[in-house]
Design a protein around this motif. Structure first.
Motif, PDB file in Angstrom:
ATOM      1  N   THR A   9       0.834  -1.197   0.000  1.00 11.13           N
ATOM      2  CA  THR A   9       0.000   0.000   0.000  1.00 11.13           C
ATOM      3  C   THR A   9       0.870   1.250   0.000  1.00 11.13           C
ATOM      4  O   THR A   9       1.947   1.275   0.585  1.00 11.13           O
ATOM      5  CB  THR A   9      -0.940   0.042   1.219  1.00 11.13           C
ATOM      6  N   ASN A  10       0.389   2.276  -0.692  1.00  9.33           N
ATOM      7  CA  ASN A  10       1.013   3.608  -0.619  1.00  9.33           C
ATOM      8  C   ASN A  10       0.018   4.609  -0.036  1.00  9.33           C
ATOM      9  O   ASN A  10       0.165   5.812  -0.202  1.00  9.33           O
ATOM     10  CB  ASN A  10       1.506   4.050  -1.993  1.00  9.33           C
ATOM     11  N   PHE A  11      -1.047   4.072   0.594  1.00  3.44           N
ATOM     12  CA  PHE A  11      -2.055   4.848   1.321  1.00  3.44           C
ATOM     13  C   PHE A  11      -2.971   5.666   0.393  1.00  3.44           C
ATOM     14  O   PHE A  11      -3.620   6.605   0.843  1.00  3.44           O
ATOM     15  CB  PHE A  11      -1.408   5.769   2.369  1.00  3.44           C
ATOM     16  N   ALA A  15      -5.080   1.839  -3.465  1.00  8.36           N
ATOM     17  CA  ALA A  15      -4.505   0.780  -2.637  1.00  8.36           C
ATOM     18  C   ALA A  15      -5.554   0.254  -1.652  1.00  8.36           C
ATOM     19  O   ALA A  15      -5.631  -0.960  -1.407  1.00  8.36           O
ATOM     20  CB  ALA A  15      -3.287   1.310  -1.889  1.00  8.36           C
ATOM     21  N   TRP A  16      -6.351   1.158  -1.106  1.00  4.62           N
ATOM     22  CA  TRP A  16      -7.439   0.732  -0.211  1.00  4.62           C
ATOM     23  C   TRP A  16      -8.458  -0.111  -0.973  1.00  4.62           C
ATOM     24  O   TRP A  16      -8.917  -1.144  -0.481  1.00  4.62           O
ATOM     25  CB  TRP A  16      -8.119   1.944   0.409  1.00  4.62           C
ATOM     26  N   THR A  18      -7.901  -1.979  -3.487  1.00  9.66           N
ATOM     27  CA  THR A  18      -7.293  -3.289  -3.713  1.00  9.66           C
ATOM     28  C   THR A  18      -7.484  -4.183  -2.500  1.00  9.66           C
ATOM     29  O   THR A  18      -7.804  -5.372  -2.624  1.00  9.66           O
ATOM     30  CB  THR A  18      -5.788  -3.137  -4.004  1.00  9.66           C
ATOM     31  N   LEU A  19      -7.314  -3.619  -1.328  1.00  6.67           N
ATOM     32  CA  LEU A  19      -7.510  -4.382  -0.098  1.00  6.67           C
ATOM     33  C   LEU A  19      -8.964  -4.829   0.042  1.00  6.67           C
ATOM     34  O   LEU A  19      -9.245  -5.985   0.377  1.00  6.67           O
ATOM     35  CB  LEU A  19      -7.087  -3.535   1.107  1.00  6.67           C
ATOM     36  N   ILE A  35      -0.263  -6.368   5.108  1.00  2.58           N
ATOM     37  CA  ILE A  35      -0.337  -5.060   4.450  1.00  2.58           C
ATOM     38  C   ILE A  35       1.020  -4.399   4.581  1.00  2.58           C
ATOM     39  O   ILE A  35       1.490  -4.109   5.687  1.00  2.58           O
ATOM     40  CB  ILE A  35      -1.441  -4.208   5.091  1.00  2.58           C
ATOM     41  N   ASN A  37       3.900  -1.494   3.644  1.00  2.55           N
ATOM     42  CA  ASN A  37       4.304  -0.179   3.135  1.00  2.55           C
ATOM     43  C   ASN A  37       5.823  -0.118   3.108  1.00  2.55           C
ATOM     44  O   ASN A  37       6.484  -0.277   4.118  1.00  2.55           O
ATOM     45  CB  ASN A  37       3.760   0.955   4.009  1.00  2.55           C
ATOM     46  N   ILE A  69      -5.123   2.170   8.453  1.00  9.02           N
ATOM     47  CA  ILE A  69      -5.749   1.118   7.650  1.00  9.02           C
ATOM     48  C   ILE A  69      -6.378   0.066   8.557  1.00  9.02           C
ATOM     49  O   ILE A  69      -7.515  -0.370   8.328  1.00  9.02           O
ATOM     50  CB  ILE A  69      -4.713   0.477   6.707  1.00  9.02           C
ATOM     51  N   THR A  86       0.597  -5.886   9.723  1.00  5.25           N
ATOM     52  CA  THR A  86       1.210  -4.796   8.961  1.00  5.25           C
ATOM     53  C   THR A  86       2.725  -4.963   8.925  1.00  5.25           C
ATOM     54  O   THR A  86       3.331  -5.495   9.854  1.00  5.25           O
ATOM     55  CB  THR A  86       0.865  -3.425   9.566  1.00  5.25           C
TER      56      THR A  86
END
Length: 281
Positions: A9-11, A15-16, A18-19, A35, A37, A69, A86
């Motif tokens: 994720t790049n926030f 990206a959200w 995708t999750l 997850i 980063n 997240i 994470t």
């Protein structure tokens, strides 16, 4: 069996998304979602004395973003058997992904590609091409940025092959798992561009696929008088297929899709999610 899914994720909202897509994809499957980063703080020669402070600030930003997240996931109830961990790493993305794959025995990496289509051609030198090329021993599922909802029924995965090379069962395991999880059919597509009958070896490799896919719904299909890339596009569009699975061999069929040498000839940017299967030793 529990699945281990890695999602960088790049926030961003993509990206959200995708999750969220992953949560729905594995709605009925016990999973641990990792997850990740990855962040980098370049050392500037003239500002070395400030590097430690910059590094600490980047680390804090990464960890805080990951915690946000997790807080957002508290409101989602797709599956009580979903767990989340994470990972924050001061590494480039390829190194961080490979480390996670090796450490946690990851089953699948999910990423989103920028734009309406999935750009997986290394000739374009994008992030997706780089990570799918360099990260080893793990399949990828690459989603288009404007991803669609999972269809309620008639789910099917197109799997092109020329039957020239044998597959290992573990190399197509992610494809079989996806078909089972989604209750999807696998459409094995052969592009007959030269009009020749299958060789004995090709017939044997085709028979092996019957054995591998015996527990899922599958069928064989053939197109003639077309190129591989055009034929795949036409097949997906004509059937309104939902996914494409590509076997990324280091040498062999579709290796040209990932080769700089074919920059001018290849235009392969599917509009559906692409499962990239990797050659395994």
């Amino acid at each position: 069996m529990e699945k281990k899914i890695l999602i960088p994720t790049n926030f961003t909202k993509h990206a959200w998304n995708t999750l969220v897509y992953a949560l729905n994809l594995y709605k009925n499957i016990p999973c641990t979602f990792y997850i990740l980063n990855a962040y980098e703080v370049p050392v500037r020669i003239s500002l070395k004395r400030n590097h430690s402070a910059e590094l600490e600030a980047a680390k804090a930003e990464s960890e805080n973003g990951l915690q946000k997240i997790l807080q957002g996931l508290n409101f989602r109830k797709e599956n009580q058997k979903h767990k989340f961990e994470t990972i924050s790493r001061n590494k480039d993305l390829v190194e961080a992904l490979q480390e996670a794959v090796n450490t946690h025995n990851i089953d699948l990496i999910l990423m989103v590609s920028r734009g309406e289509n999935v750009s997986i051609n290394a000739a374009f030198e994008n992030e997706i091409s780089e990570v799918t090329e360099k990260v080893q021993d793990c399949p990828f599922l690459i989603l288009p940025e404007k991803m669609q909802e999972l269809p309620a029924s008639k789910r099917e995965i197109v799997f092109p092959t020329n039957y020239k090379f044998p597959f290992k069962n573990k190399e197509v395991a992610a494809l079989i798992d996806m078909a089972r999880n989604l209750k999807a059919s696998i459409r094995i597509l052969y592009i007959d561009s030269d009009g020749r009958p299958l060789s004995k070896e090709q017939e044997q490799n085709k028979e092996a696929l019957k054995t591998y896919f015996s527990d899922v719904d599958f069928s064989f299909h053939k197109l003639t008088q077309t190129t591989e890339t055009t034929g795949i596009h036409l097949f997906i569009e004509s059937r309104d297929s939902n996914f494409l699975a590509l076997y990324k061999r280091k040498q062999g069929f579709f290796s040209k899709l990932f080769s700089q040498r074919f920059k001018e000839e290849i235009d392969f940017n599917p509009k559906v999610p692409v499962l990239i299967l990797k050659e395994l030793e």
